[in-house]
Design a protein around this motif. Structure first.
Motif, PDB file in Angstrom:
ATOM      1  N   ALA A  16       0.821  -1.215   0.000  1.00  0.00           N
ATOM      2  CA  ALA A  16       0.000   0.000   0.000  1.00  0.00           C
ATOM      3  C   ALA A  16       0.854   1.265   0.000  1.00  0.00           C
ATOM      4  O   ALA A  16       0.598   2.212  -0.737  1.00  0.00           O
ATOM      5  N   ALA A  17       1.893   1.290   0.814  1.00  0.00           N
ATOM      6  CA  ALA A  17       2.735   2.477   0.966  1.00  0.00           C
ATOM      7  C   ALA A  17       3.895   2.088   1.871  1.00  0.00           C
ATOM      8  O   ALA A  17       3.861   1.050   2.535  1.00  0.00           O
ATOM      9  N   PRO A  18       4.958   2.899   1.901  1.00  0.00           N
ATOM     10  CA  PRO A  18       6.018   2.629   2.875  1.00  0.00           C
ATOM     11  C   PRO A  18       5.459   2.613   4.293  1.00  0.00           C
ATOM     12  O   PRO A  18       4.446   3.259   4.585  1.00  0.00           O
ATOM     13  N   ALA A  19       6.119   1.875   5.160  1.00  0.00           N
ATOM     14  CA  ALA A  19       5.657   1.773   6.545  1.00  0.00           C
ATOM     15  C   ALA A  19       5.620   3.134   7.228  1.00  0.00           C
ATOM     16  O   ALA A  19       4.822   3.360   8.137  1.00  0.00           O
ATOM     17  N   ILE A  20       6.480   4.043   6.808  1.00  0.00           N
ATOM     18  CA  ILE A  20       6.481   5.413   7.319  1.00  0.00           C
ATOM     19  C   ILE A  20       6.500   6.369   6.128  1.00  0.00           C
ATOM     20  O   ILE A  20       6.895   5.997   5.024  1.00  0.00           O
ATOM     21  N   GLY A  21       6.055   7.597   6.337  1.00  0.00           N
ATOM     22  CA  GLY A  21       5.952   8.560   5.252  1.00  0.00           C
ATOM     23  C   GLY A  21       7.292   9.146   4.848  1.00  0.00           C
ATOM     24  O   GLY A  21       8.291   9.021   5.556  1.00  0.00           O
ATOM     25  N   ASP A  23       8.166  12.217   4.814  1.00  0.00           N
ATOM     26  CA  ASP A  23       8.643  13.242   5.740  1.00  0.00           C
ATOM     27  C   ASP A  23       9.438  12.609   6.875  1.00  0.00           C
ATOM     28  O   ASP A  23      10.469  13.146   7.303  1.00  0.00           O
ATOM     29  N   ARG A  24       8.976  11.452   7.331  1.00  0.00           N
ATOM     30  CA  ARG A  24       9.694  10.728   8.382  1.00  0.00           C
ATOM     31  C   ARG A  24      11.000  10.150   7.831  1.00  0.00           C
ATOM     32  O   ARG A  24      12.038  10.169   8.506  1.00  0.00           O
ATOM     33  N   ILE A  25      10.952   9.620   6.619  1.00  0.00           N
ATOM     34  CA  ILE A  25      12.164   9.110   5.983  1.00  0.00           C
ATOM     35  C   ILE A  25      13.190  10.225   5.833  1.00  0.00           C
ATOM     36  O   ILE A  25      14.392  10.023   6.073  1.00  0.00           O
ATOM     37  N   GLN A  26      12.729  11.430   5.462  1.00  0.00           N
ATOM     38  CA  GLN A  26      13.634  12.565   5.345  1.00  0.00           C
ATOM     39  C   GLN A  26      14.291  12.890   6.689  1.00  0.00           C
ATOM     40  O   GLN A  26      15.475  13.224   6.753  1.00  0.00           O
ATOM     41  N   TRP A  27      13.511  12.802   7.768  1.00  0.00           N
ATOM     42  CA  TRP A  27      14.065  13.084   9.096  1.00  0.00           C
ATOM     43  C   TRP A  27      15.217  12.131   9.403  1.00  0.00           C
ATOM     44  O   TRP A  27      16.285  12.549   9.874  1.00  0.00           O
ATOM     45  N   THR A 176      11.176 -10.324  11.258  1.00  0.00           N
ATOM     46  CA  THR A 176      10.119  -9.504  11.865  1.00  0.00           C
ATOM     47  C   THR A 176      10.617  -8.139  12.328  1.00  0.00           C
ATOM     48  O   THR A 176       9.803  -7.307  12.750  1.00  0.00           O
ATOM     49  N   LEU A 177      11.911  -7.881  12.252  1.00  0.00           N
ATOM     50  CA  LEU A 177      12.403  -6.558  12.640  1.00  0.00           C
ATOM     51  C   LEU A 177      11.846  -5.509  11.675  1.00  0.00           C
ATOM     52  O   LEU A 177      11.741  -5.753  10.475  1.00  0.00           O
ATOM     53  N   PRO A 178      11.499  -4.320  12.190  1.00  0.00           N
ATOM     54  CA  PRO A 178      10.825  -3.297  11.367  1.00  0.00           C
ATOM     55  C   PRO A 178      11.797  -2.516  10.490  1.00  0.00           C
ATOM     56  O   PRO A 178      11.956  -1.299  10.627  1.00  0.00           O
ATOM     57  N   LEU A 179      12.419  -3.219   9.555  1.00  0.00           N
ATOM     58  CA  LEU A 179      13.463  -2.621   8.727  1.00  0.00           C
ATOM     59  C   LEU A 179      12.902  -2.119   7.408  1.00  0.00           C
ATOM     60  O   LEU A 179      12.233  -2.854   6.679  1.00  0.00           O
ATOM     61  N   LEU A 180      13.197  -0.850   7.093  1.00  0.00           N
ATOM     62  CA  LEU A 180      12.921  -0.272   5.781  1.00  0.00           C
ATOM     63  C   LEU A 180      14.259   0.132   5.178  1.00  0.00           C
ATOM     64  O   LEU A 180      14.950   1.007   5.703  1.00  0.00           O
ATOM     65  N   ARG A 181      14.619  -0.503   4.065  1.00  0.00           N
ATOM     66  CA  ARG A 181      15.879  -0.194   3.376  1.00  0.00           C
ATOM     67  C   ARG A 181      15.590   0.782   2.238  1.00  0.00           C
ATOM     68  O   ARG A 181      14.908   0.443   1.278  1.00  0.00           O
ATOM     69  N   VAL A 182      16.111   1.987   2.352  1.00  0.00           N
ATOM     70  CA  VAL A 182      15.921   3.014   1.330  1.00  0.00           C
ATOM     71  C   VAL A 182      17.142   2.979   0.413  1.00  0.00           C
ATOM     72  O   VAL A 182      18.289   3.035   0.882  1.00  0.00           O
TER      73      VAL A 182
END
Length: 286
Positions: A16-21, A23-27, A176-182
């Motif tokens: 659906a979308a990244p787990a976080i937005g 703006d948060r990724i930018q932070w 299960t770790l909440p990892l988002l790889r950008v």
């Protein structure tokens, strides 16, 4: 990670979308970038930041604490000197007590030193959020494993240009770790260590966690862990003609993330050639 690979006919799981937005990724991207900066530049943005230098491994940690939400934010600096370069190319794996899986020997060496510096500073009942770029991203992921094994809640893990750190056994244990790889779409570093006779010992290196590929303009590709492996987007040798080392640096990441703050549009991996990346002009700084 790059916009090349095989099996474009395979059906992609549409998230659906990244787990976080964004703006948060930018932070998190800005915090990872500040890990390279001087103490004065860092504290101009985060006055209460704690900086921990790791001279034996050439590392650096930035620690922020939000007592209202009981959250520690930990940023690890990426490759910044020759010591880091040596650690980056130590492809062989090692198993230690802190995380009972095979880990990249060089990244694990830095992670152990970082953990020893941090563990007395993590307050009881607080969660940890982790970020980092390049080598710092790899160390952040391993720290997430260590904290998880100690029963400490890992809230968010957002990495930029992260190399692979473990094999299939590690992927299964920490899936299960909440990892988002950008990943910047032409950054070669998420493709390493490449598949070689040395790196394949104990099983080839693999990624885990969702992968967010930053394409041109508002466009991005979001792959779950399974699709990332199926599409061969982790193949260094397949992607070699299409990569650009300049796209590994944090200014490129910040610029691509900035393009997506007002409007972002997810596109399918099978349509990747319509949104082929062009390098963003920048000075070669972290």
């Amino acid at each position: 990670m790059s916009l090349v690979g095989c099996a474009p006919h395979v059906r992609q799981t549409v998230l659906a979308a990244p787990a976080i937005g964004f703006d948060r990724i930018q932070w998190y991207a800005r915090l990872s970038h500040l890990a390279y900066e001087s103490d004065s530049a860092l504290r101009a943005v985060h006055p209460t930041a704690v900086v921990l230098e790791l001279p034996t491994v050439g590392g650096r940690i930035v620690l922020l604490t939000d007592h209202t939400t009981k959250t520690h934010y930990i940023a690890l600096r990426g490759t910044a000197n020759r010591t880091d370069d040596v650690i980056d190319i130590e492809y062989s794996k090692v198993r230690q007590d802190l995380a009972p899986v095979e880990l990249h020997r060089g990244f694990e060496k830095t992670a152990v030193v970082a953990y020893d510096s941090l563990r007395s500073r993590v307050m009881p009942g607080y969660r940890v959020n982790l970020t980092g770029h390049s080598l710092g991203a790899a160390v952040a992921v391993i720290l997430g494993m260590y904290f998880h094994e100690q029963g400490i809640t890992v809230g968010e893990m957002v990495t930029f240009g992260q190399p692979k750190v473990t094999n299939g056994e590690g992927v299964r244990r920490y899936a299960t770790l909440p990892l988002l790889r950008v990943v910047d779409c032409r950054d070669p570093f998420p493709l390493v260590p490449p598949l070689t006779v040395l790196s394949v010992v104990h099983g080839p290196y693999r990624h885990f966690g969702a992968e967010l590929i930053l394409a041109d303009g508002p466009h991005y590709i979001l792959l779950d862990e399974h699709d990332s492996e199926r599409f061969a987007v982790t193949s260094f040798w397949l992607s070699l003609p299409h990569i650009a080392v300049s796209d590994h640096f944090m200014p490129s990441y910040l610029a691509r993330i900035g393009e997506k703050l007002q409007r972002s549009e997810q596109v399918r991996y099978s349509d990747r050639n319509k949104y082929a990346c062009t390098s963003i002009a920048q000075a070669p700084t972290p």
